[in-house]
Design a protein around this motif. Structure first.
Motif, PDB file in Angstrom:
ATOM      1  N   ASP A  12       0.818  -1.222   0.000  1.00 19.03           N
ATOM      2  CA  ASP A  12       0.000   0.000   0.000  1.00 19.03           C
ATOM      3  C   ASP A  12       0.848   1.268   0.000  1.00 19.03           C
ATOM      4  OD1 ASP A  12      -2.277  -1.492   0.001  1.00 19.03           O
ATOM      5  OD2 ASP A  12      -2.450  -1.529   2.182  1.00 19.03           O
ATOM      6  N   ASN A  15       4.800   3.486  -4.333  1.00 19.63           N
ATOM      7  CA  ASN A  15       4.227   4.329  -5.394  1.00 19.63           C
ATOM      8  C   ASN A  15       4.901   4.097  -6.742  1.00 19.63           C
ATOM      9  OD1 ASN A  15       6.679   5.520  -5.161  1.00 19.63           O
ATOM     10  ND2 ASN A  15       5.939   7.581  -4.692  1.00 19.63           N
ATOM     11  N   ASP A  48       1.589  -1.277 -13.011  1.00 20.47           N
ATOM     12  CA  ASP A  48       0.438  -1.046 -13.893  1.00 20.47           C
ATOM     13  C   ASP A  48      -0.304   0.190 -13.394  1.00 20.47           C
ATOM     14  OD1 ASP A  48      -1.788  -1.024 -15.480  1.00 20.47           O
ATOM     15  OD2 ASP A  48      -2.059  -3.193 -15.442  1.00 20.47           O
ATOM     16  N   PRO A  49       0.175   1.392 -13.810  1.00 19.71           N
ATOM     17  CA  PRO A  49      -0.430   2.624 -13.281  1.00 19.71           C
ATOM     18  C   PRO A  49      -1.928   2.723 -13.558  1.00 19.71           C
ATOM     19  CG  PRO A  49       1.530   3.106 -14.595  1.00 19.71           C
ATOM     20  CD  PRO A  49       1.239   1.648 -14.760  1.00 19.71           C
ATOM     21  N   LEU A  50      -2.391   2.174 -14.703  1.00 21.91           N
ATOM     22  CA  LEU A  50      -3.820   2.291 -15.019  1.00 21.91           C
ATOM     23  C   LEU A  50      -4.681   1.569 -13.998  1.00 21.91           C
ATOM     24  CD1 LEU A  50      -3.873   1.922 -18.899  1.00 21.91           C
ATOM     25  CD2 LEU A  50      -4.023   3.995 -17.516  1.00 21.91           C
ATOM     26  N   LYS A  51      -4.165   0.464 -13.488  1.00 25.09           N
ATOM     27  CA  LYS A  51      -4.913  -0.277 -12.457  1.00 25.09           C
ATOM     28  C   LYS A  51      -4.444   0.098 -11.056  1.00 25.09           C
ATOM     29  CE  LYS A  51      -5.218  -4.500 -15.175  1.00 25.09           C
ATOM     30  NZ  LYS A  51      -4.779  -5.882 -15.087  1.00 25.09           N
ATOM     31  N   ASP A  52      -3.546   1.098 -10.965  1.00 23.84           N
ATOM     32  CA  ASP A  52      -3.009   1.508  -9.669  1.00 23.84           C
ATOM     33  C   ASP A  52      -2.349   0.328  -8.949  1.00 23.84           C
ATOM     34  OD1 ASP A  52      -2.409   3.199  -7.636  1.00 23.84           O
ATOM     35  OD2 ASP A  52      -4.311   2.927  -6.596  1.00 23.84           O
ATOM     36  N   ILE A  53      -1.478  -0.365  -9.698  1.00 30.55           N
ATOM     37  CA  ILE A  53      -0.797  -1.524  -9.125  1.00 30.55           C
ATOM     38  C   ILE A  53       0.712  -1.277  -9.093  1.00 30.55           C
ATOM     39  CG2 ILE A  53      -0.111  -3.923  -9.596  1.00 30.55           C
ATOM     40  CD1 ILE A  53      -2.883  -4.390 -10.748  1.00 30.55           C
ATOM     41  N   TYR A  54       1.288  -1.353  -7.919  1.00 28.78           N
ATOM     42  CA  TYR A  54       2.752  -1.292  -7.754  1.00 28.78           C
ATOM     43  C   TYR A  54       3.118  -2.310  -6.690  1.00 28.78           C
ATOM     44  CZ  TYR A  54       1.712   3.252  -9.791  1.00 28.78           C
ATOM     45  OH  TYR A  54       1.226   4.248 -10.582  1.00 28.78           O
ATOM     46  N   LYS A  78      -8.708  -6.203  -8.225  1.00 30.03           N
ATOM     47  CA  LYS A  78      -7.713  -6.089  -9.295  1.00 30.03           C
ATOM     48  C   LYS A  78      -7.113  -7.451  -9.554  1.00 30.03           C
ATOM     49  CE  LYS A  78      -6.512  -1.548  -7.645  1.00 30.03           C
ATOM     50  NZ  LYS A  78      -5.669  -0.932  -6.636  1.00 30.03           N
ATOM     51  N   TYR A  80      -4.282  -9.867 -10.995  1.00 31.44           N
ATOM     52  CA  TYR A  80      -2.841  -9.831 -11.256  1.00 31.44           C
ATOM     53  C   TYR A  80      -2.474 -10.953 -12.219  1.00 31.44           C
ATOM     54  CZ  TYR A  80      -2.604  -6.565  -7.399  1.00 31.44           C
ATOM     55  OH  TYR A  80      -2.777  -5.469  -6.605  1.00 31.44           O
TER      56      TYR A  80
END
Ligand code: SF4
Ligand code: SF4
Length: 174
Positions: A12, A15, A48-54, A78, A80
């Motif tokens: 969480d 970034n 994956d910035p579009l899915k807000d995944i880091y 989301k 993966y």
């Protein structure tokens, strides 16, 4: 008793800045800090910035054979990709392989003499997504396999022991 070193990952807080990839690759460059290349890093951030995944993933063991099955995770709605969280250097993908040689990359916890207070990726993660912990556990210290031994083993599996020996002999003559 053996010492267990742990990097805790708080997804969480990540970034996707990838500072951890930069410093890991620089710290392991030869000579040290002479280059940066995330493809040589032993930590990679799933992105994956579009899915807000880091999601930072730290390189684990080399494996000769890929799994027969695959897992798909859905977390907070989301989905993966298959293999996303796997730490292995595995034939099914390019992740955690030295880009020039194809040799497996594995996190060595930045082991050094004298030891660092914390691994470099932890020091460079300004968002505290990575934190370091040491704890004692029952059991003997496992013999540490050095990076070169793991690399040589993978070369022998790929090319055969004779080819590797012949190459080493030829190189030694230069
Ligand atoms: S340095 Fe920290 S915040 Fe940046 S990508 Fe790595 S784990 Fe994520
Ligand atoms: S602990 Fe060191 S070797 Fe492991 S991923 Fe972090 S910087 Fe790389």
């Amino acid at each position: 008793m053996k010492k267990v070193k742990v990097i805790k990952i708080d997804v969480d807080k990540c970034n996707g800045c990838r500072a951890c990839e930069v410093i890991c690759s620089a710290f392991h460059a030869a000579p040290k800090y002479s280059s940066t290349n995330p493809e040589r890093s032993r930590i990679r951030t799933l992105f994956d910035p579009l899915k807000d995944i880091y999601v930072p993933v730290i390189a684990g063991e080399y494996t000769e054979a890929e799994c027969n099955g695959r897992d798909i995770y859905t977390i907070n709605g989301k989905e993966y990709d298959e293999c996303s969280f796997c730490r292995a250097s595995c034939p099914s993908r390019e992740l955690f392989k030295e880009p020039d040689s194809g040799l497996p990359l594995k996190c060595d916890m930045c082991e050094e003499e004298p030891p660092l207070s914390e691994p470099m990726c932890v020091q460079w993660c300004l968002n505290d997504a990575l934190t370091y912990e040491e704890r004692e556990e029952e059991g003997e210290e496992e013999e540490k396999r050095r990076e070169m031994e793991i690399g040589l083993e993978s070369l022998v599996k790929k090319h055969g022991v004779k080819t590797v020996m012949d190459t080493v002999t030829r190189l030694a003559k230069h």
